[in-house]
Write an enzyme that holds these catalytic residues in place. Structure first.
Site, PDB file in Angstrom:
ATOM      1  N   PRO A 216       0.831  -1.198   0.000  1.00 49.05           N
ATOM      2  CA  PRO A 216       0.000   0.000   0.000  1.00 49.05           C
ATOM      3  C   PRO A 216       0.867   1.250   0.000  1.00 49.05           C
ATOM      4  O   PRO A 216       1.872   1.319   0.729  1.00 49.05           O
ATOM      5  CB  PRO A 216      -0.796  -0.115   1.310  1.00 49.05           C
ATOM      6  CG  PRO A 216      -0.729  -1.564   1.683  1.00 49.05           C
ATOM      7  CD  PRO A 216       0.580  -2.058   1.159  1.00 49.05           C
ATOM      8  N   LEU A 217       0.515   2.230  -0.825  1.00 45.93           N
ATOM      9  CA  LEU A 217       1.316   3.452  -0.916  1.00 45.93           C
ATOM     10  C   LEU A 217       1.369   4.185   0.415  1.00 45.93           C
ATOM     11  O   LEU A 217       2.357   4.852   0.720  1.00 45.93           O
ATOM     12  CB  LEU A 217       0.744   4.359  -2.010  1.00 45.93           C
ATOM     13  CG  LEU A 217       0.945   3.881  -3.453  1.00 45.93           C
ATOM     14  CD1 LEU A 217       0.323   4.866  -4.428  1.00 45.93           C
ATOM     15  CD2 LEU A 217       2.419   3.688  -3.771  1.00 45.93           C
ATOM     16  N   CYS A 218       0.309   4.070   1.220  1.00 46.44           N
ATOM     17  CA  CYS A 218       0.317   4.749   2.512  1.00 46.44           C
ATOM     18  C   CYS A 218       1.395   4.184   3.424  1.00 46.44           C
ATOM     19  O   CYS A 218       2.023   4.918   4.203  1.00 46.44           O
ATOM     20  CB  CYS A 218      -1.054   4.659   3.173  1.00 46.44           C
ATOM     21  SG  CYS A 218      -1.626   2.968   3.454  1.00 46.44           S
ATOM     22  N   THR A 219       1.635   2.865   3.331  1.00 47.96           N
ATOM     23  CA  THR A 219       2.701   2.245   4.132  1.00 47.96           C
ATOM     24  C   THR A 219       4.058   2.748   3.678  1.00 47.96           C
ATOM     25  O   THR A 219       4.926   3.075   4.503  1.00 47.96           O
ATOM     26  CB  THR A 219       2.642   0.712   4.004  1.00 47.96           C
ATOM     27  OG1 THR A 219       1.394   0.251   4.494  1.00 47.96           O
ATOM     28  CG2 THR A 219       3.765   0.055   4.791  1.00 47.96           C
ATOM     29  N   GLU A 222       4.278   6.617   4.744  1.00 51.61           N
ATOM     30  CA  GLU A 222       4.143   7.060   6.129  1.00 51.61           C
ATOM     31  C   GLU A 222       4.784   6.141   7.164  1.00 51.61           C
ATOM     32  O   GLU A 222       5.383   6.622   8.127  1.00 51.61           O
ATOM     33  CB  GLU A 222       2.644   7.216   6.469  1.00 51.61           C
ATOM     34  CG  GLU A 222       1.939   8.245   5.586  1.00 51.61           C
ATOM     35  CD  GLU A 222       0.442   8.252   5.807  1.00 51.61           C
ATOM     36  OE1 GLU A 222      -0.016   7.609   6.786  1.00 51.61           O
ATOM     37  OE2 GLU A 222      -0.274   8.873   5.014  1.00 51.61           O
TER      38      GLU A 222
END
Length: 435
Positions: A216-219, A222
Site C-alpha cells: 500500500p502506498l500509505c505504508t 508514512e
C-alpha cells in the site's frame, strides 16, 4: 582407443554417438506412447529434420540447449532479447567473463556447437513479439525457458491461434504446436506439456501463478518497516516527483544507484538497516534468486518430455510436474483439466466473409451469429497484439478502421480475432476466413 576407431573405415561417429538412443527407437515396449512404431528412421529424423525452438537463453535456457543437443536433436534455434551480465555467470554455464555485454542467444549457440559435434544451433537476438506467426509455425515443437508470465502468455496465445476447428468444433490435430514449459523459483520449479486444444493452456491455469506482492502506498509513504519499503518509496514515489520527464529504467545503472542512495537516506530516517545495492536491484527488477541445480533438474525434465512428445518412444507427462527442493527432493505430477470456456484455446466460432467486408460489417455479422445471442453492443476487437477497434480511450484512434476492409487490416486470409464486450461472459474467439 578412440583414435583406433577413427582409423577404422567401418567406424561412424554418428552411429556410435547415438547408438543408445537408436536402440530406444528400434524397440517396442509396454511404456511407449500412443501410435509409436519402432523404426530406424526416427534417429535420422531427430538429427536432420526435426526443428526445435528454445525461447530463452538464461539459466534454464542454457541447460535446455545442452540437454536437447545431447538428446540427438540436430536442428535447434534459440531466441533471447537479453545480453550477458556479470551476475549471470554463476549459473548460466555457457557464458564466460569475456562474453559480458554480448547477446545470450549468440554466445549460447556458439558454445553448444563448439562442444557437441553435428548439432546446428541458430541464434536470434531480439524480442519474441518481433517474429511473425509463420516463424513459429516452422518448428515441430517449442520449449520455453522464460521467467515472465507475460512472455509465456504471448507465446501461448500465438500457438493457440494456429488451431483450426471444423464447423462441428472438432480440432484439426495437424494444427497443434506442442509447447514444453519449464520454470524455476529458488528451490522450486515446474515442467509442463501443453498440447493446445487438448491439454490446459496457460490461460486455463493462470491461477497457478502467484500474484506479485504489492505494498500500500500509505505504508511506503508514512510507516515504512522494512528495507523493501524504503526501496519502493524511492522507486515508486520519490523518482516520479523528482524526475517527471524521465521514466525509471530498471536496467540503467545510474537510475539504480540513485534509487539506492535515496533508499538508504529513507532507511536512516526510520532507523532501518539492510538497504544494499544488490537488494535494490532485486526489488525493482523483481529478481527471484536462481539456483543452478533447480535449473538443471527442471531442464532435464523438459528435455525428456520434448523427446517423448516428438518420438512417442514413451508415454508423456500428463500434464504438470512440480519440483520442491528446499527441504529434500520432492516431485509430484498433476493432471490439470482444460477449461472448456478458455478464451484462448477453446474452439470459439468460425466465420467466412468476402474480401470486400469492412470491419464494421464484420461486427454486424458477428452480432447476428446464433452463439452470440445479441450480446455484442460495444465490442473491442484485436488480432494478436494488434488492436483493430477498441472502446474507451483508444476508440477515437481506432475508429477509422471500422470503414477499412478486414483483409487490409489483418494482411492475411486466415486469422483468429479476439472480441471483448461487457455483455459477453468471456473473450470471444473468432476463427476468421476471408474468401
Amino acid at each position: 582407443v578412440r583414435r583406433d576407431r577413427a582409423m577404422d573405415p567401418s567406424y561412424s561417429y554418428e552411429k556410435e554417438r547415438w547408438d543408445v538412443l537408436g536402440r530406444l527407437f528400434r524397440r517396442d515396449g509396454m511404456l511407449v506412447g500412443p501410435g509409436f512404431e519402432p523404426s530406424e528412421a526416427i534417429l535420422p529424423f531427430l538429427r536432420e529434420d526435426c526443428r526445435v525452438l528454445v525461447i530463452g537463453a538464461g539459466g534454464l535456457g542454457c541447460e535446455l540447449l545442452k540437454d536437447l543437443a545431447l538428446l540427438a536433436f540436430g536442428n535447434i534455434e534459440v531466441i533471447d532479447m537479453d545480453t550477458i551480465d556479470v551476475s549471470n555467470l554463476n549459473r548460466q554455464f555457457l557464458f564466460r567473463m569475456k562474453d559480458v555485454g554480448k547477446p545470450k542467444a549468440v554466445v549460447a549457440a556458439e558454445r553448444i556447437q563448439e562442444r557437441i559435434e553435428g548439432v546446428k544451433v541458430v541464434p536470434h537476438f531480439g524480442r519474441i513479439e518481433d517474429k511473425s506467426p509463420e516463424f513459429y509455425k516452422g518448428f515441430h515443437i517449442i520449449v520455453l525457458g522464460l521467467d515472465s508470465v507475460e512472455a509465456r502468455s504471448w507465446i501461448n496465445e500465438t500457438v493457440c491461434g494456429f488451431l483450426e476447428y471444423d464447423d462441428d468444433g472438432q480440432l484439426d490435430l495437424s494444427t497443434i504446436k506442442p509447447l514444453v514449459d519449464g520454470g524455476t523459483e529458488g528451490f522450486k520449479g515446474h515442467a509442463r506439456v501443453i498440447l493446445p486444444g487438448i491439454t490446459p493452456c496457460f490461460a486455463c491455469t493462470m491461477w497457478l501463478f502467484p500474484p506479485q506482492v504489492k505494498f500500500p502506498l500509505c505504508t511506503l509513504a508514512e510507516t515504512p518497516r522494512t528495507p523493501v519499503h524504503c526501496i519502493e518509496y524511492a522507486h515508486l514515489i520519490q523518482w516520479p516527483k523528482e524526475n517527471e520527464i524521465v521514466e525509471f529504467d530498471v536496467d540503467n545503472v545510474e537510475h539504480l544507484q540513485w534509487c539506492h542512495k535515496n533508499a538508504v537516506k529513507r532507511a536512516e530516517q526510520f532507523g532501518i538497516g539492510g538497504v544494499t545495492f544488490s537488494l535494490v536491484q532485486g526489488v525493482v527488477k523483481n529478481i527471484i534468486p536462481a539456483i543452478a541445480s533447480t535449473n538443471a533438474i527442471v531442464a532435464a525434465a523438459c528435455a525428456t518430455e520434448v523427446l517423448k512428445t516428438v518420438t512417442m518412444c514413451c508415454a508423456g507427462m500428463d500434464n504438470y510436474m512440480m519440483y520442491m527442493g528446499a527441504e529434500g527432493i520432492y516431485t509430484h505430477t498433476v493432471k490439470y483439466e482444460k477449461d472448456a470456456e478458455c478464451p484462448v484455446c477453446s474452439s470459439g466460432i468460425s466465420l467466412t466473409i468476402s474480401e470486400s467486408k469492412t470491419l464494421a460489417e464484420l461486427i454486424d455479422v458477428v452480432s447476428a451469429h446464433a452463439s452470440v445471442k445479441g450480446n455484442i453492443s460495444a465490442p473491442s476487437i484485436s488480432c494478436g497484439s494488434m488492436n483493430l477497434y477498441m472502446h474507451g480511450p483508444l476508440e477515437e484512434a481506432t475508429r477509422p478502421n471500422l470503414q477499412r476492409k478486414v483483409k487490409d487490416l489483418i494482411m492475411t486470409n486466415k486469422a483468429t480475432l479476439a472480441i471483448n464486450d461487457k455483455k459477453l461472459p468471456r473473450t470471444l474467439r473468432l476463427n476468421l476466413t476471408i474468401a
